[in-house]
Design an enzyme around this catalytic site. Structure first.
Site, PDB file in Angstrom:
ATOM      1  N   SER A  64       0.761  -1.224   0.143  1.00 12.12           N
ATOM      2  CA  SER A  64       0.080  -0.101   0.136  1.00 12.12           C
ATOM      3  C   SER A  64       0.699   1.317   0.129  1.00 12.12           C
ATOM      4  O   SER A  64       0.362   2.227  -0.185  1.00 12.12           O
ATOM      5  CB  SER A  64      -1.001   0.009   1.106  1.00 12.12           C
ATOM      6  OG  SER A  64      -1.977  -0.989   1.197  1.00 12.12           O
ATOM      7  N   LYS A  67       0.307   3.383  -2.757  1.00  9.50           N
ATOM      8  CA  LYS A  67      -0.694   4.232  -2.970  1.00  9.50           C
ATOM      9  C   LYS A  67      -0.361   5.884  -3.078  1.00  9.50           C
ATOM     10  O   LYS A  67      -1.075   6.550  -3.479  1.00  9.50           O
ATOM     11  CB  LYS A  67      -1.754   3.959  -1.993  1.00  9.50           C
ATOM     12  CG  LYS A  67      -2.422   2.801  -1.982  1.00  9.50           C
ATOM     13  CD  LYS A  67      -3.349   2.180  -0.848  1.00  9.50           C
ATOM     14  CE  LYS A  67      -3.708   0.882  -0.961  1.00  9.50           C
ATOM     15  NZ  LYS A  67      -4.332   0.306   0.264  1.00  9.50           N
ATOM     16  N   TYR A 191      -4.048  -2.763 -10.209  1.00  6.62           N
ATOM     17  CA  TYR A 191      -3.749  -2.643  -8.675  1.00  6.62           C
ATOM     18  C   TYR A 191      -2.876  -3.518  -8.087  1.00  6.62           C
ATOM     19  O   TYR A 191      -1.881  -3.275  -7.084  1.00  6.62           O
ATOM     20  CB  TYR A 191      -5.261  -2.571  -7.909  1.00  6.62           C
ATOM     21  CG  TYR A 191      -5.019  -2.282  -6.443  1.00  6.62           C
ATOM     22  CD1 TYR A 191      -4.654  -0.902  -6.019  1.00  6.62           C
ATOM     23  CD2 TYR A 191      -5.403  -3.404  -5.677  1.00  6.62           C
ATOM     24  CE1 TYR A 191      -4.627  -1.018  -4.352  1.00  6.62           C
ATOM     25  CE2 TYR A 191      -5.552  -3.234  -4.127  1.00  6.62           C
ATOM     26  CZ  TYR A 191      -5.025  -2.253  -3.682  1.00  6.62           C
ATOM     27  OH  TYR A 191      -4.988  -1.968  -2.354  1.00  6.62           O
ATOM     28  N   TYR A 243      -4.186   3.581   7.990  1.00  3.11           N
ATOM     29  CA  TYR A 243      -5.844   2.845   8.115  1.00  3.11           C
ATOM     30  C   TYR A 243      -6.250   3.507   9.497  1.00  3.11           C
ATOM     31  O   TYR A 243      -6.301   4.494   9.934  1.00  3.11           O
ATOM     32  CB  TYR A 243      -5.440   1.479   8.282  1.00  3.11           C
ATOM     33  CG  TYR A 243      -4.568   1.018   6.891  1.00  3.11           C
ATOM     34  CD1 TYR A 243      -5.015   1.263   5.688  1.00  3.11           C
ATOM     35  CD2 TYR A 243      -3.732   0.113   7.376  1.00  3.11           C
ATOM     36  CE1 TYR A 243      -4.232   0.953   4.799  1.00  3.11           C
ATOM     37  CE2 TYR A 243      -2.806  -0.489   6.173  1.00  3.11           C
ATOM     38  CZ  TYR A 243      -2.939   0.176   4.847  1.00  3.11           C
ATOM     39  OH  TYR A 243      -2.276  -0.198   3.902  1.00  3.11           O
ATOM     40  N   VAL A 261       1.166  -3.706   3.907  1.00  2.00           N
ATOM     41  CA  VAL A 261       1.165  -5.007   4.705  1.00  2.00           C
ATOM     42  C   VAL A 261       2.675  -5.630   4.582  1.00  2.00           C
ATOM     43  O   VAL A 261       2.565  -6.891   5.082  1.00  2.00           O
ATOM     44  CB  VAL A 261      -0.101  -5.814   4.433  1.00  2.00           C
ATOM     45  CG1 VAL A 261      -1.317  -4.960   4.967  1.00  2.00           C
ATOM     46  CG2 VAL A 261      -0.240  -6.176   3.032  1.00  2.00           C
TER      47      VAL A 261
END
Length: 309
Positions: A64, A67, A191, A243, A261
């Site tokens: 992530s 992103k 993705y 998060y 992660v």
């Protein structure tokens, strides 16, 4: 001010042998194979010097953290129109939650949770074939890191494609609201591949350094984004980058950061440092346990919290 290299060496020595290390991400089979005993950290300062300790040259799956870079690309392509399709508020829910999408009619809460990142990827896909979009993202990462050896780990990408049912569910749900404009398999395929980019702490610290330099890359002098856009990306990272653990990270560390992660965290101290840390074991909300502790120690030792000493 303490010597940065000495601080990093001390942190790496202490955490390399820590008994409590968290748990590696097991829902992606390839990530479950990673040795949790590894720890690396790298810091790029404005003078262009990279300080590092531990396993800073070992490549890991950035997941992530990608992103942040796809958000930068998408904003470059469509500008602030992007915010019509994705919000800027903390989620307060797990990174792969579908509940919030139902309440908010297919508009993801922010671009750093999975649903939001899928919309961002869908934006990047416009005008490209999936293979071209993947190539664009990889080329962007390579140019920022100044390293053409960076690759996509095809085993991790395949592992994600085989197990990514929840991400497909998120994309399908948003498709029902016309917030995913391409076929779901195309958007999710890109993705999965962006998340499978493999980089070391050293490469990642260099790649993210434009966010510490008001949008300008300290090694090349190139302007990647405007100073205003760099500030805004940092703001989203501070409030949304961990998060439903984002508030805790801001409270303890006090700098913008984005976790993945795979156990990596990219952290930015505006005007002072770009930091990448990696330890594969995660805490209960999916952020690197030892990586978070390392950043807390580093920020305290160097007085790097954006909120003051």
């Amino acid at each position: 001010m303490p010597d940065l290299q000495s601080v990093l060496d001390e942190i790496a020595t202490d955490l390399k042998t820590a008994s409590e290390r968290g748990a590696v991400a097991s829902y992606i089979p390839e990530l479950a194979k990673v040795d949790p005993g590894q720890f690396g950290i790298a810091v790029l300062t404005p003078d262009g010097v990279v300080h590092s300790a531990g396993d800073a040259n070992v490549a890991f799956s950035i997941q992530s953290i990608s992103k942040v870079f796809t958000l930068t690309l998408a904003l470059g392509q469509v500008g602030d129109i992007l915010w019509n399709r994705v919000g800027r508020e903390p989620s307060g829910n797990p990174f792969n939650s579908i509940v919030q999408l139902e309440y908010e009619h297919g508009i993801p809460r922010n671009p750093l949770i999975n649903a939001g990142a899928l919309v961002v990827t869908d934006v990047i896909l416009a005008g490209y074939k999936p293979r071209e979009a993947i190539g664009l993202i990889l080329s962007f990462m390579r140019s920022l890191a100044g390293d053409d050896s960076i690759i996509i780990d095809v085993d991790v990408a395949r592992s994600e494609e085989e197990t990514g049912f929840r991400n497909r569910a998120l994309a399908n749900y948003m498709k029902a609201y016309d917030n995913i404009r391409h076929p779901v398999e195309m958007t999710t395929g890109v993705y999965f591949h962006q998340c499978a980019i493999a980089m070391s702490c050293r490469q990642l610290a260099v790649a993210g350094s434009f966010l510490a330099g008001q949008g300008r890359h300290p090694l090349t002098g190139n302007k990647v984004v405007s100073a205003e856009r760099a500030r805004r990306i940092n703001a989203v990272m501070l409030t949304c980058g961990h998060y439903d653990g984002s508030g805790e990270f801001a409270f303890r560390v006090g700098i913008p950061g984005k976790s993945g992660v795979g156990g990596g965290i990219l952290a930015i101290v505006p005007g002072k440092a770009s930091i990448a840390v990696w330890s594969p074991g995660l805490n209960k909300v999916g952020n690197s346990l030892l990586g978070s502790r390392a950043l807390e120690r580093l920020a305290k030792a160097m007085d790097w919290s954006i909120f003051g000493p």
